[in-house]
Design a protein around this motif. Structure first.
Motif, PDB file in Angstrom:
ATOM      1  N   VAL A 272     -25.771 -27.893 -22.232  1.00 46.09           N
ATOM      2  CA  VAL A 272     -25.660 -27.356 -20.873  1.00 46.09           C
ATOM      3  C   VAL A 272     -24.735 -26.140 -20.834  1.00 46.09           C
ATOM      4  O   VAL A 272     -23.582 -26.200 -21.256  1.00 46.09           O
ATOM      5  CB  VAL A 272     -25.142 -28.438 -19.901  1.00 46.09           C
ATOM      6  N   GLY A 273     -25.241 -25.028 -20.348  1.00 44.63           N
ATOM      7  CA  GLY A 273     -24.437 -23.838 -20.086  1.00 44.63           C
ATOM      8  C   GLY A 273     -23.779 -23.212 -21.296  1.00 44.63           C
ATOM      9  O   GLY A 273     -22.839 -22.439 -21.153  1.00 44.63           O
ATOM     10  N   GLY A 274     -24.266 -23.562 -22.480  1.00 43.31           N
ATOM     11  CA  GLY A 274     -23.681 -22.997 -23.695  1.00 43.31           C
ATOM     12  C   GLY A 274     -22.261 -23.454 -23.968  1.00 43.31           C
ATOM     13  O   GLY A 274     -21.547 -22.890 -24.797  1.00 43.31           O
ATOM     14  N   LEU A 275     -21.822 -24.500 -23.267  1.00 42.16           N
ATOM     15  CA  LEU A 275     -20.441 -24.965 -23.411  1.00 42.16           C
ATOM     16  C   LEU A 275     -20.258 -25.887 -24.608  1.00 42.16           C
ATOM     17  O   LEU A 275     -19.156 -26.072 -25.087  1.00 42.16           O
ATOM     18  CB  LEU A 275     -20.009 -25.727 -22.148  1.00 42.16           C
ATOM     19  N   HIS A 276     -21.337 -26.498 -25.082  1.00 48.74           N
ATOM     20  CA  HIS A 276     -21.278 -27.531 -26.116  1.00 48.74           C
ATOM     21  C   HIS A 276     -20.277 -28.607 -25.705  1.00 48.74           C
ATOM     22  O   HIS A 276     -19.511 -29.113 -26.525  1.00 48.74           O
ATOM     23  CB  HIS A 276     -20.907 -26.933 -27.480  1.00 48.74           C
ATOM     24  N   GLU A 361     -25.787 -31.101 -11.074  1.00 52.66           N
ATOM     25  CA  GLU A 361     -26.505 -32.212 -10.460  1.00 52.66           C
ATOM     26  C   GLU A 361     -27.988 -32.198 -10.810  1.00 52.66           C
ATOM     27  O   GLU A 361     -28.574 -33.246 -11.118  1.00 52.66           O
ATOM     28  CB  GLU A 361     -26.331 -32.141  -8.934  1.00 52.66           C
ATOM     29  N   ASP A 362     -28.615 -31.018 -10.787  1.00 52.21           N
ATOM     30  CA  ASP A 362     -30.053 -30.977 -11.022  1.00 52.21           C
ATOM     31  C   ASP A 362     -30.403 -31.394 -12.452  1.00 52.21           C
ATOM     32  O   ASP A 362     -31.399 -32.084 -12.689  1.00 52.21           O
ATOM     33  CB  ASP A 362     -30.615 -29.581 -10.706  1.00 52.21           C
ATOM     34  N   ILE A 363     -29.558 -30.993 -13.410  1.00 47.01           N
ATOM     35  CA  ILE A 363     -29.805 -31.376 -14.807  1.00 47.01           C
ATOM     36  C   ILE A 363     -29.575 -32.871 -14.993  1.00 47.01           C
ATOM     37  O   ILE A 363     -30.342 -33.562 -15.672  1.00 47.01           O
ATOM     38  CB  ILE A 363     -28.911 -30.553 -15.759  1.00 47.01           C
ATOM     39  N   LEU A 368     -31.901 -38.167 -15.924  1.00 50.09           N
ATOM     40  CA  LEU A 368     -31.496 -39.531 -15.580  1.00 50.09           C
ATOM     41  C   LEU A 368     -32.477 -40.614 -16.049  1.00 50.09           C
ATOM     42  O   LEU A 368     -32.051 -41.601 -16.665  1.00 50.09           O
ATOM     43  CB  LEU A 368     -31.262 -39.617 -14.069  1.00 50.09           C
ATOM     44  N   PRO A 369     -33.781 -40.489 -15.793  1.00 48.93           N
ATOM     45  CA  PRO A 369     -34.691 -41.576 -16.209  1.00 48.93           C
ATOM     46  C   PRO A 369     -34.650 -41.848 -17.707  1.00 48.93           C
ATOM     47  O   PRO A 369     -34.645 -43.018 -18.129  1.00 48.93           O
ATOM     48  CB  PRO A 369     -36.072 -41.066 -15.763  1.00 48.93           C
ATOM     49  N   GLU A 370     -34.593 -40.789 -18.510  1.00 50.05           N
ATOM     50  CA  GLU A 370     -34.566 -40.971 -19.970  1.00 50.05           C
ATOM     51  C   GLU A 370     -33.236 -41.576 -20.426  1.00 50.05           C
ATOM     52  O   GLU A 370     -33.202 -42.454 -21.302  1.00 50.05           O
ATOM     53  CB  GLU A 370     -34.793 -39.619 -20.662  1.00 50.05           C
ATOM     54  N   LEU A 397     -26.019 -45.302 -12.828  1.00 47.34           N
ATOM     55  CA  LEU A 397     -25.618 -44.004 -13.382  1.00 47.34           C
ATOM     56  C   LEU A 397     -25.377 -42.984 -12.263  1.00 47.34           C
ATOM     57  O   LEU A 397     -24.484 -42.136 -12.371  1.00 47.34           O
ATOM     58  CB  LEU A 397     -26.675 -43.497 -14.366  1.00 47.34           C
ATOM     59  N   LYS A 398     -26.152 -43.063 -11.204  1.00 47.48           N
ATOM     60  CA  LYS A 398     -25.900 -42.184 -10.050  1.00 47.48           C
ATOM     61  C   LYS A 398     -24.531 -42.468  -9.437  1.00 47.48           C
ATOM     62  O   LYS A 398     -23.797 -41.544  -9.060  1.00 47.48           O
ATOM     63  CB  LYS A 398     -26.996 -42.359  -8.990  1.00 47.48           C
ATOM     64  N   CYS A 399     -24.178 -43.754  -9.355  1.00 45.91           N
ATOM     65  CA  CYS A 399     -22.852 -44.110  -8.844  1.00 45.91           C
ATOM     66  C   CYS A 399     -21.759 -43.521  -9.733  1.00 45.91           C
ATOM     67  O   CYS A 399     -20.699 -43.114  -9.249  1.00 45.91           O
ATOM     68  CB  CYS A 399     -22.700 -45.628  -8.766  1.00 45.91           C
TER      69      CYS A 399
END
Length: 408
Positions: A272-276, A361-363, A368-370, A397-399
């Motif tokens: 994510v975001g190239g942050l590693h 959040e979108d990522i 999430l399902p996987e 996981l959402k919590c």
């Protein structure tokens, strides 16, 4: 029938590293991580002691945090060339876990990583080498456990290898090594340890042999973790014993879905975001533990055992529900004291709390399902007191992402 397995010998207390002199063999390989064991002189001392024992020594160094399948395979190749009869792993959970997996591949060169991941399906070891683990961090307790955690970075998943065969033959728990830990590591490994003890106590595989270890570990961690974090070295020494007791408990009583979720989220957002950026294992456990307690407490047997923990810790409450609420509140307070976030959504790339974490959040929602599916399939889920459905795991996981109440 249940089984209770620990290393044959456990040397503990200051100066215990010297027990390496007592190992008998011709060749030893030392597996070690990044640099702290070198910087503080412990690697040199370990090598010296093994040579005093009459052994030729080879070093496999540079084992990374959250070791990869590639690291394991490369290390095993070096062992096959050197042919050691002792494997000595020194450092935190990562080099010890990696060395355990290398050990399997060394003894069975044709085995694949998939073969290693068959739960309690590893063939008999010790045909070529015995294993000694020297812990430098106070959390994973891998020096006494039947577990190893290896990361497949191609899949972004941590896989637990679980088998009594990989329980070390010798464990060395020398608090001098733990005194070198940086503050952040004290926090994360300490919360890993209390999660081990709590999950072991409520696990469906708990027994009369594991319960005293788990409860005493919890009491010790309650007394000493925050003190250790704030620089009290006597408390840090005691924490090194406490985490080991927790390890003895969970290696035999197994764990639960706090660990399942931590395993499957740790490397899930590395791209994510190239942050590693990585959700550090101990921090993940710390964030998820209060939510999982609330989820598991819907099971009457688990609720009773959480209430026992709260009583043992002296947290007060006149009803079972109040005691569990107090336990959750206490653990969240520990997270605050240790500067650990309460949710994935506020987990910064440096692991400290922030207003907006590194996982968008979108990522999170897309993956999430996987992640939930993988968490349910994790080796630790089977001994959790309440078996979550796919829908329940996603909600849980959402919590953990939004830091919302668990009411299901």
């Amino acid at each position: 029938m249940q089984r209770f397995t620990l290393p044959r010998d456990l040397y503990h207390g200051k100066g215990a590293l010297e027990a390496l002199k007592s190992l008998k063999g011709k060749k030893a390989v030392i597996c070690v991580g990044g640099g702290s064991m070198k910087r503080f002189g412990f690697l040199d001392r370990a090598e010296k002691y093994l040579k005093e024992a009459g052994m030729e020594v080879m070093i496999i160094d540079g084992i990374e945090p959250d070791p990869s399948v590639t690291t394991v395979m490369n290390g095993a190749k070096k062992m096959l060339e050197f042919q050691p009869d002792w494997i000595v792993a020194i450092g935190g959970g990562s080099p010890i876990d990696a060395a355990k997996a290398m050990w399997i591949k060394y003894e069975y060169p044709n085995s694949t990583f998939e073969d290693m991941c068959k739960v309690f399906g590893i063939p008999e070891l010790r045909k070529k080498a015995h294993f000694c683990a020297v812990s430098s961090t106070s959390g994973t307790a891998t020096e006494v456990t039947a577990f190893s955690i290896i990361t497949d970075y191609d899949k972004g998943i941590k896989y637990p290898i679980a088998d009594f065969e990989i329980t070390p033959d010798v464990a060395i728990v020398d608090p001098e090594l733990a005194e070198t830990m940086p503050q952040k590591l004290v926090a994360h490994t300490g919360m890993d340890a209390i999660t081990h003890a709590i999950e072991a106590y409520v696990s469906t595989a708990n027994c009369n042999y594991t319960d005293p270890l788990a409860l005493h570990a919890i009491k010790m961690i309650q007394a000493d973790l925050v003190k250790s974090y704030n620089g009290d070295m006597a408390a840090r020494d005691r924490m090194h014993d406490a985490q080991c007791l927790a390890g003895m408990a969970f290696s035999n009583a197994l764990l639960g879905i706090v660990h399942s979720m931590a395993h499957k989220t740790g490397a899930a957002f590395e791209d994510v975001g190239g942050l590693h950026a990585h959700i550090i294992h101990g921090a993940a456990n710390a964030m998820y533990l209060p939510k999982v307690i609330a989820f598991n407490a819907k099971d009457p047997t688990a609720a009773k055992r959480y209430a026992v923990i709260a009583d043992f810790m002296g947290l007060g409450g006149s009803t079972e529900k109040e005691k569990i609420a107090n336990l959750i509140k206490y653990l969240r307070g520990m997270n605050d004291d240790l500067k650990i976030p309460h949710s994935i959504g506020t987990y910064g790339a440096d692991s400290y709390p922030c207003e907006k974490g590194f996982v968008p959040e979108d990522i999170f929602l897309k993956r999430l399902p996987e992640i939930a599916k993988n968490a349910i399939a994790d080796a630790c889920t089977g001994s959790n007191p309440r078996q979550p459905t796919q829908e329940e795991m996603e909600k849980l996981l959402k919590c953990c992402y939004y830091d919302t109440e668990v009411d299901f």
